[in-house]
Design an enzyme around this catalytic site. Structure first.
Site, PDB file in Angstrom:
ATOM      1  N   GLN A 238      -9.952  17.050 -34.807  1.00 51.05           N
ATOM      2  CA  GLN A 238     -11.369  17.232 -34.493  1.00 51.05           C
ATOM      3  C   GLN A 238     -11.829  18.523 -35.155  1.00 51.05           C
ATOM      4  O   GLN A 238     -11.248  19.575 -34.921  1.00 51.05           O
ATOM      5  CB  GLN A 238     -11.588  17.303 -32.973  1.00 51.05           C
ATOM      6  CG  GLN A 238     -13.055  17.388 -32.578  1.00 51.05           C
ATOM      7  CD  GLN A 238     -13.234  17.538 -31.072  1.00 51.05           C
ATOM      8  OE1 GLN A 238     -12.348  18.009 -30.384  1.00 51.05           O
ATOM      9  NE2 GLN A 238     -14.383  17.129 -30.563  1.00 51.05           N
ATOM     10  N   SER A 239     -12.854  18.439 -35.997  1.00 49.76           N
ATOM     11  CA  SER A 239     -13.290  19.629 -36.731  1.00 49.76           C
ATOM     12  C   SER A 239     -14.166  20.525 -35.865  1.00 49.76           C
ATOM     13  O   SER A 239     -13.984  21.737 -35.838  1.00 49.76           O
ATOM     14  CB  SER A 239     -14.037  19.226 -38.007  1.00 49.76           C
ATOM     15  OG  SER A 239     -15.109  18.363 -37.694  1.00 49.76           O
ATOM     16  N   VAL A 240     -15.127  19.947 -35.157  1.00 45.26           N
ATOM     17  CA  VAL A 240     -15.996  20.734 -34.281  1.00 45.26           C
ATOM     18  C   VAL A 240     -16.138  20.020 -32.949  1.00 45.26           C
ATOM     19  O   VAL A 240     -16.114  18.795 -32.877  1.00 45.26           O
ATOM     20  CB  VAL A 240     -17.403  20.953 -34.905  1.00 45.26           C
ATOM     21  CG1 VAL A 240     -17.337  21.908 -36.063  1.00 45.26           C
ATOM     22  CG2 VAL A 240     -18.031  19.635 -35.327  1.00 45.26           C
TER      23      VAL A 240
END
Length: 501
Positions: A12-14
């Site tokens: 998950q990037s953000v």
């Protein structure tokens, strides 16, 4: 027999409301495995634009060891959004006979059609990433062109206040009376032909005027004087920026001698923005400037003339640069010369604004000879103690002994935690935390010294440099100093050398 296992990978990037959490991804993948055992790898805060992610790299390492049977992901783009990276990864999977499963996109990578569908999906995943990047870039430049404040701290002399531009909430700069008066003084002083950066920084230091609580430096002053955010932009400024090849967004009629300007890095800028205004973007800002356009332009043209002069002059320096510091304040010493041609080492802080009493008189040639002599003596002492054998650095040995003691103490404290009451647990945990911090410090010191430990080849090279000192190049003298010296603190009264050996 090597037992291969199923693994789940989640990324998950953000952390946003519209993005699926790592925990939810793992739940989907576990459902795909029908309750079978598995190992989980997860990267939080990492983009899918490349594979430079710690847990993903560990996963690839396990695959190369032959320990992985199947990799399960929530969705294809959790692995990668790059066609090249994904193609390389699939080659690795095929080489080690690893099955790939997406819990929401049913792919069978054992068939040609399944692999083809997989490649088509990764093409669209990369297209989506590049489209998002372009939307973000376009939005940034769109806001630039409309004169929005683009986040970050306000330049010195301004405060930020909420405002609305085109029905969008943003922030506008408002002059801070005291700081703005300091900025005006900087511009007015520098606009005088004979005034230098040093004159201004010394003036501010002598009167105790600080910028953000710190002494004004030449480099900061140089950047501040280039910023058109302070100017009351008029037609003369419009013509100036046009003549420099700047992209001026507003019409000439908007340059009414009231508002400041924002200068943004243009998309096509290839040169240093401090040296060239070509292709940069100038926009009239919503705030009012407080430096007249005439004064601002005089400063900017003087700066441009200075750049030409500085670039044409080749700086002379010492092979001790970067190592020698003022014994009074710790700032670097730099080489200067007087009209008679003698070169001296002078405190850079004193040169900037007389904020240091200085290190006294240090003639460059004599000081370099003193350090060279000290290097020769230290190197001979080092070789004598070493006796031609490979011996450990005594500092490393001392650190290793202390590290062993720290680790033993941590082990003892851990043993006492079993059945301990709350008071003892709190004490032991605090003590373990302190010891663990010391352990990390010692480990780093050992690693740093291990890098600096001289090999036989380095010793031979240094010996050659010191034996032929008068004939070797400036760069070789610097290498010799780098090999032997960590730092030098000096005044005309004393010299302290921190050795690496």
């Amino acid at each position: 027999m090597n037992i291969r296992e199923d693994v789940i990978y989640a990324r998950q990037s953000v952390d946003r409301k519209d993005s699926i959490s790592i925990e939810s991804q793992i739940d989907f993948c576990k459902y795909e495995l029908k309750g079978g055992s598995c190992r989980v790898f997860k990267d939080k805060g990492y983009s899918g634009k490349n594979t430079d992610r710690p847990e993903f790299q560990k996963l690839l390492g396990e695959i190369r060891k032959g320990k992985v049977r199947r990799v399960v992901v929530y969705k294809l783009d959790r692995i990668s959004r790059s066609i090249l990276d994904f193609a390389n990864m699939m080659e690795l999977f095929q080489e080690y006979d690893v099955e790939f499963v997406s819990s929401t996109e049913k792919f069978d990578t054992s068939t040609p059609m399944g692999r083809a569908m997989l490649n088509i999906c990764i093409v669209f995943a990369q297209l989506e990433r590049e489209t998002i990047q372009k939307r973000v870039t376009d939005a940034y430049y769109s806001r630039c062109l409309k004169g929005f404040h683009m986040s970050g701290q306000a330049p010195y002399g301004f405060d930020l206040e909420p405002t609305v531009v085109e029905n969008i909430r943003t922030k506008m700069m408002v002059a801070d009376p005291i700081a703005a008066s300091h900025v005006r003084l900087m511009f007015e002083m520098y606009a005088e032909p004979e005034t230098s950066f040093g004159d201004i920084t010394r003036y501010f230091e002598e009167r105790g005027i600080k910028v953000y609580g710190k002494s004004l430096t030449r480099s900061y002053l140089s950047q501040l004087l280039r910023n058109p955010v302070y100017a009351q932009a008029d037609l003369e400024m419009y013509e100036f920026f046009k003549s420099q090849g700047t992209v001026v967004v507003n019409d000439a009629a908007d340059f009414a001698g009231t508002n400041g300007c924002y200068l943004y890095q243009g998309r096509d800028v290839k040169e240093d923005k401090d040296k060239s205004l070509k292709d940069q973007i100038l926009v009239i800002a919503p705030h009012e400037g407080f430096v007249s356009a005439d004064v601002w332009l005089r400063c900017r043209k003087k700066l441009m003339a200075n750049i030409t002069f500085q670039n044409g002059r080749k700086a002379r320096n010492t092979w001790l640069a970067g190592k020698i510091k003022c014994g009074k304040c710790g700032y670097a010493l730099k080489t200067t010369h007087n009209p008679s041609g003698y070169e001296y080492l002078r405190c850079s802080k004193r040169a900037d604004h007389k904020g240091c009493p200085g290190c006294g008189t240090l003639r460059k040639t004599e000081f370099e000879q003193f350090i060279f002599t000290a290097m020769g003596e230290k190197f001979r002492e080092f070789k004598l103690l070493r006796g031609g054998e490979e011996k450990a650095n005594p500092k490393i040995t001392a650190y290793q002994v202390e590290l062993a003691q720290v680790e033993a103490e941590i082990e003892k404290l851990l043993d006492t935690l079993t059945g301990a009451n709350a008071t003892l647990l709190a004490y032991a945990n605090k003590k373990i935390e302190d010891l663990d911090n010391r352990r990390k410090t010692l480990s780093k010191a050992i690693a740093d010294l291990s890098v600096e430990t001289l090999s036989s080849q380095q010793i031979e090279l240094l010996s050659g440099y010191l034996d032929d000192w008068e004939n070797i190049s400036f760069e070789d003298k610097r290498k010799a100093a780098d090999g032997l010296i960590s730092s030098i603190s000096a005044t005309s009264d004393y010299v302290k050398i921190e050795w690496k050996i």
